[in-house]
Design an enzyme around this catalytic site. Structure first.
Site, short mmCIF file in Angstrom:
data_model
loop_
_atom_site.label_atom_id
_atom_site.label_comp_id
_atom_site.label_asym_id
_atom_site.label_seq_id
_atom_site.Cartn_x
_atom_site.Cartn_y
_atom_site.Cartn_z
CD GLN A 18 -52.95 119.42 -52.89
OE1 GLN A 18 -53.23 120.31 -53.67
NE2 GLN A 18 -51.85 119.47 -52.16
NE ARG A 39 -55.25 104.32 -40.81
CZ ARG A 39 -54.24 103.65 -41.33
NH1 ARG A 39 -53.91 102.47 -40.85
NH2 ARG A 39 -53.55 104.17 -42.30
CB THR A 75 -61.23 98.88 -44.82
OG1 THR A 75 -60.01 99.62 -44.84
CG2 THR A 75 -62.40 99.80 -45.04
CE LYS A 76 -54.26 97.31 -43.58
NZ LYS A 76 -52.96 97.83 -43.20
CE1 TYR A 140 -47.60 112.44 -49.06
CE2 TYR A 140 -45.49 111.35 -48.73
CZ TYR A 140 -46.80 111.58 -48.33
OH TYR A 140 -47.30 110.95 -47.22
CD GLU A 141 -47.57 118.95 -56.25
OE1 GLU A 141 -48.76 118.71 -56.04
OE2 GLU A 141 -47.12 119.23 -57.38
CG ASP A 173 -50.43 116.35 -54.30
OD1 ASP A 173 -50.11 115.20 -54.62
OD2 ASP A 173 -49.95 116.93 -53.32
N GLY A 255 -44.80 130.16 -75.32
CA GLY A 255 -45.32 129.94 -76.65
C GLY A 255 -44.67 130.84 -77.67
N GLY A 256 -45.41 131.19 -78.70
CA GLY A 256 -44.87 132.02 -79.77
C GLY A 256 -44.78 133.49 -79.39
CD GLN A 257 -48.23 134.05 -77.84
OE1 GLN A 257 -48.33 134.08 -79.06
NE2 GLN A 257 -48.51 132.98 -77.13
CD GLN A 280 -51.99 138.87 -78.55
OE1 GLN A 280 -52.26 139.99 -78.13
NE2 GLN A 280 -52.89 137.97 -78.85
N1 CAO Z 1 -58.75 101.11 -42.34
C1 CAO Z 1 -57.68 100.34 -42.23
N2 CAO Z 1 -56.51 100.53 -42.91
C2 CAO Z 1 -56.47 101.59 -43.69
C3 CAO Z 1 -57.55 102.47 -43.87
C4 CAO Z 1 -58.74 102.20 -43.13
N3 CAO Z 1 -59.81 102.98 -43.23
N4 CAO Z 1 -57.19 103.45 -44.73
C5 CAO Z 1 -55.91 103.19 -45.08
N5 CAO Z 1 -55.47 102.07 -44.46
C6 CAO Z 1 -54.15 101.46 -44.60
C7 CAO Z 1 -53.85 100.95 -45.98
O1 CAO Z 1 -54.51 99.75 -46.21
C8 CAO Z 1 -52.33 100.82 -45.93
O2 CAO Z 1 -52.00 99.62 -45.28
P1 CAO Z 1 -50.83 98.62 -45.78
O3 CAO Z 1 -49.70 99.46 -46.24
O4 CAO Z 1 -50.56 97.82 -44.55
O5 CAO Z 1 -51.37 97.79 -46.87
C9 CAO Z 1 -51.94 101.93 -44.96
O6 CAO Z 1 -53.16 102.43 -44.41
C10 CAO Z 1 -51.15 103.08 -45.53
O7 CAO Z 1 -51.54 103.44 -46.82
P2 CAO Z 1 -50.59 104.30 -47.76
O8 CAO Z 1 -49.46 103.49 -48.28
O9 CAO Z 1 -51.44 104.88 -48.81
O10 CAO Z 1 -50.10 105.49 -46.80
P3 CAO Z 1 -48.70 106.21 -46.57
O11 CAO Z 1 -48.99 107.28 -45.59
O12 CAO Z 1 -47.59 105.29 -46.24
O13 CAO Z 1 -48.33 106.86 -47.99
C11 CAO Z 1 -48.69 108.24 -49.92
C12 CAO Z 1 -48.91 108.08 -48.41
C13 CAO Z 1 -49.46 109.48 -50.36
C14 CAO Z 1 -47.20 108.43 -50.23
C15 CAO Z 1 -49.23 106.99 -50.67
O14 CAO Z 1 -50.56 106.81 -50.27
C16 CAO Z 1 -49.17 107.07 -52.17
O15 CAO Z 1 -48.10 106.94 -52.79
N6 CAO Z 1 -50.34 107.25 -52.81
C17 CAO Z 1 -50.47 107.26 -54.25
C18 CAO Z 1 -49.97 108.55 -54.82
C19 CAO Z 1 -50.66 109.73 -54.23
O16 CAO Z 1 -51.85 109.88 -54.28
N7 CAO Z 1 -49.86 110.65 -53.72
C20 CAO Z 1 -50.35 111.98 -53.45
C21 CAO Z 1 -50.74 112.20 -52.12
S1 CAO Z 1 -51.11 113.91 -51.99
O17 CAO Z 1 -49.61 114.61 -51.81
#
Ligand code: CAO
Length: 423
Positions: A18, A39, A75-76, A140-141, A173, A255-257, A280
């Protein structure tokens, strides 16, 4: 001037869930070309989370990714990295919200990105800021709401359900995404002056804290004077201030109200038969007129905030009795004539069907190839010369071949990438 001011800005949308998608969706509404990089095979996890139509992208995805294009890219893999490098060279902004270090592990360090395109703006959301003692945490959120001060200051301070409380508003988020959008546009304007890109980062903790600014104000006041006069605990429950920490104030005005949520006709069966009523200071006269209590206007126990505060709950109780035979809409219709800041508590169902929100484009219906159509929340930002048009979220990889062709890849090269599962 084009009627979409961000037309021409190319954004690599390397975001998911999000926080990041909310930011790039906003920029797409205003005309940026946002290419969501996902991905192959699975895409953004929200495509399949909480599905309401089997086989179709979930609303979680469609409501945060409208007006974008979708490119699948691994992208890997070497082929995928090469495509991303080409995109970086030709784009203005890359937005990402992966877990800490993920972009570096993929090989796209800030140094590498800058070497590919010194004008690039790299915009990131993380749970905590760089160098923070929690910088390694995934967030997360609700984690952000706890870390940013929202949870400790929300909810009831006593009773069965007291305790830190999470807001249903996406303070961690979408709020962080909105902050990031401001940062991106600022860096973009900066680049017009210097020619140089820069890294823009917003942590979810900081974005929540920024919205809790008035609670930090209260902490500083509490440190100085030992109590908070506008909190519902004052002056009857001074113990609530004893530990020197801002207490939870339930539904009190911040706030103040002073304000409170008041029951209206039907509250026994309707969970949202309430209004919010604000006292108010300068509106005290009209409030007395609205309630039929002109004698309160000159009574020192009523006609100053200090006079009212010791029995503010009794005053709210009186107003509640006054509206007990009125619906929330009738109550607001009475008070609006006296210029009193108030509103009905509206349910999601009421908001979805609200005629004014439909007319203003704040709730819109969007045609979708697979779902048929879906409702979503449109742009909350209104312009005199542009009405943001919300278009469907893309299907997974819907624009892969188009985007690759725009990057200069031939049909044969694109086929090779498909065969290698790189796209
Ligand atoms: N091709 C290949 N690999 C990809 C890719 C693609 N197109 N897109 C993502 N990946 C890979 C990443 O490189 C990562 O790989 P490694 O961990 O091996 O380096 C992997 O996918 C997972 O990425 P991630 O850590 O972001 O995903 P997660 O599901 O484990 O965690 C979240 C999710 C949201 C907790 C984490 O992304 C995070 O903390 N983000 C920052 C804070 C944030 O934005 N949180 C709010 C999310 S909305 O509630």
């Amino acid at each position: 001037m084009s009627n979409k001011p961000l037309q021409g800005i190319k954004i690599i949308d390397f975001t998911h869930v999000q926080a990041g998608p909310a930011c790039t969706q906003l920029l797409a509404w205003f005309g940026a070309d946002v290419i969501k990089v996902e991905r192959p095979g699975s895409g953004d996890v929200t495509r399949s989370q909480l599905r309401d139509v089997p086989g179709a992208d979930a609303l979680y995805f469609t409501m945060l990714n409208s007006n974008k294009r979708s490119l699948t890219l691994d992208t890997k893999k070497a082929e995928g990295k090469a495509v991303l490098e080409k995109m970086i060279k030709e784009s203005d902004v890359m937005v990402e919200n992966f877990g800490p270090g993920a972009l570096d592990r993929m090989g796209f360090t800030w140094e590498h990105i800058q070497s590919l395109n010194p004008g690039m703006i790299l915009a990131s959301v993380k749970g905590f800021s760089d160098g923070h003692h929690y910088e390694d945490l995934k967030v997360y959120e609700n984690v952000a709401q706890c870390a940013g001060g929202a949870a400790s200051t929300t909810g009831y301070w006593k009773g069965e359900n007291s305790g830190p409380t999470i807001s249903s508003a996406a303070l961690g988020d979408s709020n962080t995404g909105m902050h990031l959008a401001i940062g991106i546009l600022t860096a973009y304007i900066g680049r017009q002056k210097t020619g140089k890109g820069q890294k823009v980062a917003v942590s979810m903790q900081d974005a929540v804290l920024n919205l809790c600014r008035v609670k930090m104000r209260d902490q500083l006041r509490l440190d100085k004077i030992g109590y908070l006069e506008e909190y519902p605990q004052y002056p009857h429950e001074m113990d609530a201030f004893k530990d020197g920490v801002v207490p939870r104030g339930a539904n009190a005005g911040g706030g103040g109200q002073p304000g409170w949520i008041l029951k209206c006709k039907g509250w026994e069966t309707d969970p949202n038969a309430y209004i919010y009523f604000t006292i108010q200071g300068h509106a005290w006269g009209p409030i007395c007129d609205a309630l039929g209590k002109p004698e309160w206007k000159d009574d020192p126990a009523y006609n100053t905030p200090q006079g009212r505060q010791p029995h503010i709950m009794e005053i709210f109780g009186f107003i509640e009795k006054f509206i007990s035979d009125k619906t929330k809409y009738e109550a607001v219709d009475i008070f609006r004539k006296f210029d009193i800041p108030c509103a009905p508590v509206l349910s999601m169902k009421e908001l979805l069907h609200d005629k004014s929100l439909r007319a203003s484009g704040s709730i819109v219906e969007v045609p979708h190839k697979v779902r048929g159509s879906y409702f979503t929340v449109g742009s909350p930002i209104k312009f005199s010369d542009m009405k943001p048009e919300v278009t469907a979220s893309p299907l997974l990889g819907e624009h892969t071949d188009d985007v690759l062709a725009e990057l200069g890849y031939s049909a044969d090269q694109i086929k090779v990438m498909h065969d290698a599962n790189a796209v």
